[in-house]
Write an enzyme that holds these catalytic residues in place. Structure first.
Site, mmCIF file in Angstrom:
data_model
loop_
_atom_site.group_PDB
_atom_site.id
_atom_site.type_symbol
_atom_site.label_atom_id
_atom_site.label_comp_id
_atom_site.label_asym_id
_atom_site.label_seq_id
_atom_site.Cartn_x
_atom_site.Cartn_y
_atom_site.Cartn_z
ATOM 1 N N HIS A 162 2.683 6.634 0.112
ATOM 2 C CA HIS A 162 2.088 6.396 1.638
ATOM 3 C C HIS A 162 3.017 5.606 2.352
ATOM 4 C CE1 HIS A 162 -2.225 8.465 1.410
ATOM 5 N NE2 HIS A 162 -1.221 9.426 1.636
ATOM 6 N N ASP A 173 2.752 3.582 4.571
ATOM 7 C CA ASP A 173 2.407 1.903 5.084
ATOM 8 C C ASP A 173 2.593 1.214 3.770
ATOM 9 O OD1 ASP A 173 0.038 3.422 3.982
ATOM 10 O OD2 ASP A 173 -1.109 2.204 4.482
ATOM 11 N N HIS A 174 3.034 1.937 2.490
ATOM 12 C CA HIS A 174 3.114 0.979 1.279
ATOM 13 C C HIS A 174 4.621 1.332 0.673
ATOM 14 C CE1 HIS A 174 -0.811 0.144 0.211
ATOM 15 N NE2 HIS A 174 -1.021 1.246 1.151
ATOM 16 N N HIS A 208 -7.156 8.056 -5.317
ATOM 17 C CA HIS A 208 -7.011 7.861 -3.979
ATOM 18 C C HIS A 208 -6.575 9.267 -3.404
ATOM 19 C CE1 HIS A 208 -5.610 6.320 -0.167
ATOM 20 N NE2 HIS A 208 -4.365 6.328 -0.168
ATOM 21 N N ASP A 214 -4.196 1.762 -3.076
ATOM 22 C CA ASP A 214 -5.404 2.211 -2.425
ATOM 23 C C ASP A 214 -6.295 3.190 -3.141
ATOM 24 O OD1 ASP A 214 -4.012 1.114 -0.211
ATOM 25 O OD2 ASP A 214 -3.849 2.934 0.929
ATOM 26 N N HIS A 240 -5.977 -5.115 2.178
ATOM 27 C CA HIS A 240 -5.726 -3.810 2.847
ATOM 28 C C HIS A 240 -6.923 -3.268 3.952
ATOM 29 C CE1 HIS A 240 -5.327 0.698 2.963
ATOM 30 N NE2 HIS A 240 -4.066 0.317 2.722
#
Length: 393
Positions: free
Chosen positions: A71, A73-74, A195, A265, A338
């Site tokens: 993802h 944001d990572h 996830h 996540d 997070h």
């Protein structure tokens, strides 16, 4: 392979503690693990290199980067970071050959990147289509699930000029990836966690460390037999020493090393539970919380149950879920991470933010009685070697 002579210092520095969207007080996900002077990154969200520049983490000391999932944001900060670390800026005009095209990879140790299937393709395509050449090599090792192909790179592009061909496709054994990296001092294993996309949790384990010495037990025997005091160092390592009068001294047994669990996540990290058992430090996401008395954004119809259900449906956890998992694996210290952008990350200076983060920690306390910390950007933890506890900076 890096040669280590023990870990005199083991430090975690949070570079980004936001979830999907950053805020003015939280950057996208990234944290740095410092092993003595070496640095390993876990996740690399957008603007991670800016956070590194603002921290005490040294970019030139980064050896390895572990990605939990792909993802944005990572992982969106990975390519800019590689370009900065490995002399990837600029280019040459027509007719001028860029010397980076002919880089001899064997002369330099590559930056190692670990991640799920697709990480290699992401890096290769990103470098290709941004016309980025690097002045040093990198290598990508992928943690493949049983549903992933055994070979192939998920892209038709050939190796990048700076990409080592030695990237491994690491397969699971009994549902985990054991010792994806190891040396004589520290090892890294991993397991899938649930996830919305394939996601990985990492377990960093220090090798057994010397036991506590009691010099009074040994020194009289050494003096009596005129044995050099230098043998104390061998006893410290747990060795046995036979003295001139046939007395045998046995050093103290070794103690377990430190264990850190860093999760990506997840709405259910159960597959990593056994691997993570008895962790000294667990880093677990807590994206959303129900704080009706503290959070002005709370919906009137919300309940603890509805917030948890909505959070899980999006692949994430609440503080209560994190606390329950920490209790399940008997972690000594739980760090919540997070957070939604609605939860400010300046609780060290803002009383309102502090009240909210204390409320989040109390929710985790409903299921976990150990130490709980809510992470914020640039927070730093030393994991102590003598007490296997943590001290916060």
């Amino acid at each position: 392979m890096t040669t280590r002579r023990g870990l005199s210092s083991l430090n975690l520095t949070f570079l980004g503690t936001a979830s999907a969207q950053p805020s003015s007080t939280r950057n996208h996900s990234a944290l740095a693990l410092r092993l003595n002077s070496d640095v390993w990154l876990f996740d690399c969200g957008e603007a991670t290199q800016h956070q590194i520049q603002r921290s005490k983490v040294k970019m030139g000391k980064i050896e390895k980067i572990f990605i939990t999932h792909t993802h944005g944001d990572h992982i969106f900060g990975l390519l800019p970071l590689l370009a900065s670390m490995l002399n990837g800026a600029g280019g040459t005009a027509d007719g001028v050959e860029d010397p980076r095209i002919h880089m001899i990879q064997d002369l330099l140790d590559p930056i190692e990147i670990y991640g799920p299937f697709g990480t290699r393709a992401y890096v290769r395509n990103g470098l290709k289509y941004t016309h980025t050449l690097l002045g040093a090599p990198y290598v990508v090792h992928e943690l493949r699930l049983p549903s992933d192909p055994l070979d192939g790179d998920h892209t038709s592009l050939a190796l990048h000029a700076s990409e080592s061909p030695n990237g491994r496709n690491i397969l699971q054994t009994n549902g985990v990836w054991s010792d994806v990296y190891h040396d004589t001092i520290v090892s890294v294993s991993a397991a899938p966690i649930l996830h919305t996309v394939p996601c990985v949790g990492y377990v960093i384990t220090e090798a057994p460390i010397p036991g506590k010495m009691e010099p009074a037990k040994y020194i009289p025997h050494l003096k009596r037999t005129k044995t050099p005091m230098s043998v104390m160092s061998r006893l410290q390592q747990g060795e046995s020493i036979e003295l001139s009068d046939d007395t045998v001294l046995q050093g103290p047994p070794k103690r377990p090393g430190r264990k850190l669990v860093i999760l990506g996540d997840t709405y259910d990290p159960s597959p990593i539970a056994e691997l993570a058992s008895s962790a000294d430090l667990l880093i677990h996401e807590a994206t959303n919380a129900h704080l009706p008395a503290l959070d002005s954004h709370t919906k009137a119809e919300d309940t603890f149950e509805s917030v948890e259900a909505r959070t899980k449906s999006r692949g994430h956890s609440t503080p209560q879920m994190a606390g329950a998992f920490a209790a399940r694996i008997r972690a000594r210290h739980l760090v919540l991470n997070h957070f939604s952008a609605r939860y400010p990350g300046n609780d060290d200076v803002d009383p309102t933010a502090k009240t909210i983060m204390e409320g989040i920690a109390r929710l985790a306390e409903e299921h976990y009685s150990g130490k709980i910390t809510c992470a914020r950007d640039f927070m730093s933890f030393d994991v102590d070697v003598t007490t296997t506890g943590t001290s916060m900076k």
